[in-house]
Enzyme design. Structure first.
Site, PDB file in Angstrom:
ATOM      1  N   GLU A 187       0.614  -3.002  -3.728  1.00 60.58           N
ATOM      2  CA  GLU A 187       1.533  -4.092  -4.438  1.00 60.58           C
ATOM      3  C   GLU A 187       1.549  -3.876  -5.995  1.00 60.58           C
ATOM      4  OE1 GLU A 187       0.945  -8.023  -1.714  1.00 60.58           O
ATOM      5  OE2 GLU A 187      -0.765  -7.076  -2.451  1.00 60.58           O
ATOM      6  N   ASP A 204      -3.985  -3.483  -1.771  1.00 64.91           N
ATOM      7  CA  ASP A 204      -3.546  -4.940  -1.810  1.00 64.91           C
ATOM      8  C   ASP A 204      -3.702  -5.050  -3.469  1.00 64.91           C
ATOM      9  OD1 ASP A 204      -3.371  -7.828  -0.978  1.00 64.91           O
ATOM     10  OD2 ASP A 204      -5.503  -7.716  -2.304  1.00 64.91           O
TER      11      ASP A 204
END
Length: 685
Positions: free
Chosen positions: A371, A339
């Site tokens: 990400e 994340d």
């Protein structure tokens, strides 16, 4: 003695202000000779270890077993050893400072915990293995066949119509229920049987570590779980008994084992960029060390959660590396999704990759991707620190991948502007050049994103609008004239509920009238085109669970703490949209049949318009989102060597178009016809 949460500390503006503990095992470790406790707390004056019978105050049978003054070590740690196995004993620490204040802290390095993670637990992991765990292994799925399906433990089985035992709904154990089916439709599989029929090869689980937003005692709230409390402890609300720290451990292993037995890899969503609160076990152990701060002392907020973690500091880097490899070794995880990877430094990401590679037999096959962005700017960092956002991708190991938001926005339109179209939903001309680069994973563009295995190709994930809702919003705004509400750096569209409902029965279409019925068909057609592009592009295809049956959240783009009813997989909807599921399943099967779909070069075929036509080996893919018929010159689709074999011809393998099946025959064999709103694949025979 007064318990407090924060303290006045020495100036810690230098990179490493304390002695480093880089070798000693930390946490509670059970060995053949006993149990060793170690906590890194270099700024402490005194540390007391406390042992308890239960995992929280007020539980029946809870009692303080004893208090033990720990030994200070030269590496900043405090230690205490016992000659016996303390498995199942709960513990915490009292840390006394020079000022006389005392902080209670659970173990940041703990691998087990009681309810809500308030006390840590000693774990002898050999006692937590389900039957046959020693035989469990990573499924033999090559990287080229990887198709990722993202889900939430609760979403997977919360729907009462899904056929799961009531005690397993929303729990890890629902993944062990093979053979479940939709109520009233025994021939329509749900759960793990559904996954096997769909054909996906990897399930990415949204956070399953211990998080803080759900009370494990009541489990009366829903949350995605991007709020870590104990990184190395499974979340208790997904277990059948959150009070016994061993149960959650065993049930996660049972879940992984069941998915592996089904030939499906398990990818874990990890969130090392921030924690649930600035008042966390790390910060209580060593105040001002583990959190990034701005020059004025304020906490950095690049995560949008108020407490960016200092991954560049050596002790937290050590923690991340050990945490990831722990989940890989102990729980047999096959991959990790990071994340907000754009807040984690490149050196830490590469160190994790190197450590995973050292796991015997399987380490180099463990997936890593994340990400490549953040929610905002973090604190100023040392000059030699590079974050793993887009600016740092070139410095990452080429087996660390990233989500490709450029592909996402090219296909369906800007993620924050609901009415903004992409290639399949009204923006064909504006995105024609980009989509031709996207299908080749941007490898030959002026903005390359690495090798094929680094590029996660997708159009929907848990964040933002589902694919169906995005297509509803963009097409409703353009064809139905729905109201658009402008906001700061985003907008929303007032979408008629019947579009979200997606009732394609004859009665349903008759009830909404011809204009709305056509809008529904347009959305369905755009969904098929989107799936076709993603699943025939180079790279690793990824989808949000339920994308394949038009999953809707009725326009909610951030349902992280909404109701479980809004978020769960609607298995009845899946049955109604089974034709769309079949379309996805055929594409997945085709992709798995030939490794060239993964990393073969795409030869773009020129067309007179903005149609997307490309060649992959003996396959020809054509996408025509426009309202007019397109044609493909067969000669232009040839490559060197084809013309020498006069007996070869293009055979249509499958077609999807507005209104169902359409003819793609060329008549004189000089051209292949692409009707409006068509996705088609031919194979050279």
């Amino acid at each position: 003695m007064t318990l407090v949460d924060s303290f006045a500390q020495p100036n810690t503006s230098v990179a490493e202000p304390f002695p480093l503990c880089l070798e000693r095992p930390l946490g509670a470790v059970v060995t053949e000779t006993g149990t060793q406790f170690a906590l890194w707390a270099p700024s402490a004056k005194k540390v007391t270890l406390r042992l308890f019978m239960r995992g929280s105050m007020g539980e029946d049978g809870d009692a303080l077993i004893g208090q033990y003054l720990m030994r200070p070590e030269s590496d900043g740690s405090w230690t205490y050893d016992f000659a016996d196995n303390k498995h199942g004993v709960y513990y915490d620490f009292l840390i006394e400072r020079d000022c006389g204040s005392v902080d209670r802290v659970a173990d940041p390095w703990a691998r087990g915990a009681g309810v809500n993670g308030r006390r840590s637990m000693v774990v002898d992991f050999s006692r937590t293995n389900p039957d046959g765990w020693y035989r469990d292994h990573m499924p033999d799925v090559p990287l080229a066949q990887t198709v990722v399906w993202e889900t939430h433990v609760g979403d997977f089985s919360n729907d009462p119509a899904g056929g799961f035992p009531e005690s397993h709904r929303g729990k890890y154990l629902a993944f062990t229920d093979d053979g479940t089916s939709l109520d009233g439709h025994p021939d329509f599989p749900t759960g793990i049987a559904y996954l096997k029929k769909l054909g996906v090869t990897a399930v990415q689980l949204m956070p399953i570590y211990d998080f803080g937003s759900v009370d494990e005692e009541t489990c009366d709230r829903y949350n995605w779980g991007y709020d870590p409390v104990n990184y190395n402890v499974p979340e208790g609300s997904y277990s059948t008994n959150p009070f016994d720290g061993s149960v959650r451990i065993r049930e996660v292993k049972q879940m992984v084992q069941a998915l592996h037995n089904a030939g499906i890899k398990v990818i874990m969503d990890v969130v090392y960029n921030h924690m649930f609160s600035p008042d966390n076990w790390f910060e209580r152990s060593v105040p001002d060390y583990f959190l990034r701060r701005k020059p004025n002392g304020a906490l950095a907020n690049g995560s949008g959660c108020g407490c960016d973690m200092a991954t560049e500091r050596k002790m937290f880097r050590r923690f991340i590396v050990e945490s990831v490899t722990f989940w890989a070794r102990e729980y047999h995880m096959d991959g990790f999704r990071f994340d907000l990877m754009g807040l984690i430094d490149v050196d830490t990401m590469n160190a994790v990759r190197a450590a995973l590679d050292e796991i015997p037999g399987r380490g180099r096959d463990i997936l890593m991707y994340g990400e490549p962005w953040s929610a905002g700017a973090s604190a100023p960092l040392p000059a030699d620190t590079l974050l793993a956002g887009k600016q740092g991708l070139a410095q990452l190991d080429d087996r660390i991948g990233h989500f490709c938001d450029t592909t996402r926005d090219t296909i369906k339109g800007h993620v924050f502007y609901s009415d903004c179209p992409g290639y399949v939903n009204g923006g064909m001309h504006a995105n024609a050049v980009a989509v031709r680069e996207a299908v080749d994973a941007w490898r030959h563009s002026d903005r390359p994103e690495g090798v094929a295995g680094q590029v996660i190709q997708y159009v929907s994930a848990h964040d933002d609008l589902t694919l169906w809702d995005k297509l509803c919003a963009s097409l409703a705004a353009s064809s139905l004239g729905s109201a658009v509400a402008e906001g700061d750096e985003e907008n929303t569209v007032d979408v008629p509920k019947v579009l979200h409902d997606a009732d394609f029965s004859e009665q349903g279409l008759d009830a909404v009238g011809p204009e709305m019925a056509q809008a529904l068909r347009d959305v369905l057609g755009a969904n098929r085109l989107s799936a076709g592009i993603v699943l025939t592009s180079a790279g690793i295809p990824f989808m949000l669970s339920g994308e394949e049956f038009a999953r809707t959240k009725y326009g909610n783009s951030d349902s992280y703490d909404s109701t479980k009813e809004l978020n769960w997989l609607d298995w009845d909807r899946a049955w109604h949209m089974r034709d769309l599921i079949g379309f996805y399943a055929k594409l997945i099967a085709l992709r798995k049949s030939d490794a060239r779909w993964f990393d073969g070069n795409r030869k773009i075929v020129d067309t007179e318009g903005d149609e997307l036509v490309f060649r992959v080996g003996d396959y020809l893919v054509a996408v025509n989102p426009s309202d007019r018929t397109g044609v493909v010159d067969v000669a232009a689709a040839a490559v060197e060597g084809d013309s020498g074999d006069m007996h070869r011809y293009w055979c249509c393998l499958g077609v999807s178009g507005r209104g169902g099946g359409v003819s793609t025959g060329g008549g004189d064999d000089d051209y292949l016809i692409m009707p409006a709103h068509t996705f088609a694949i031919w194979k050279l025979q």
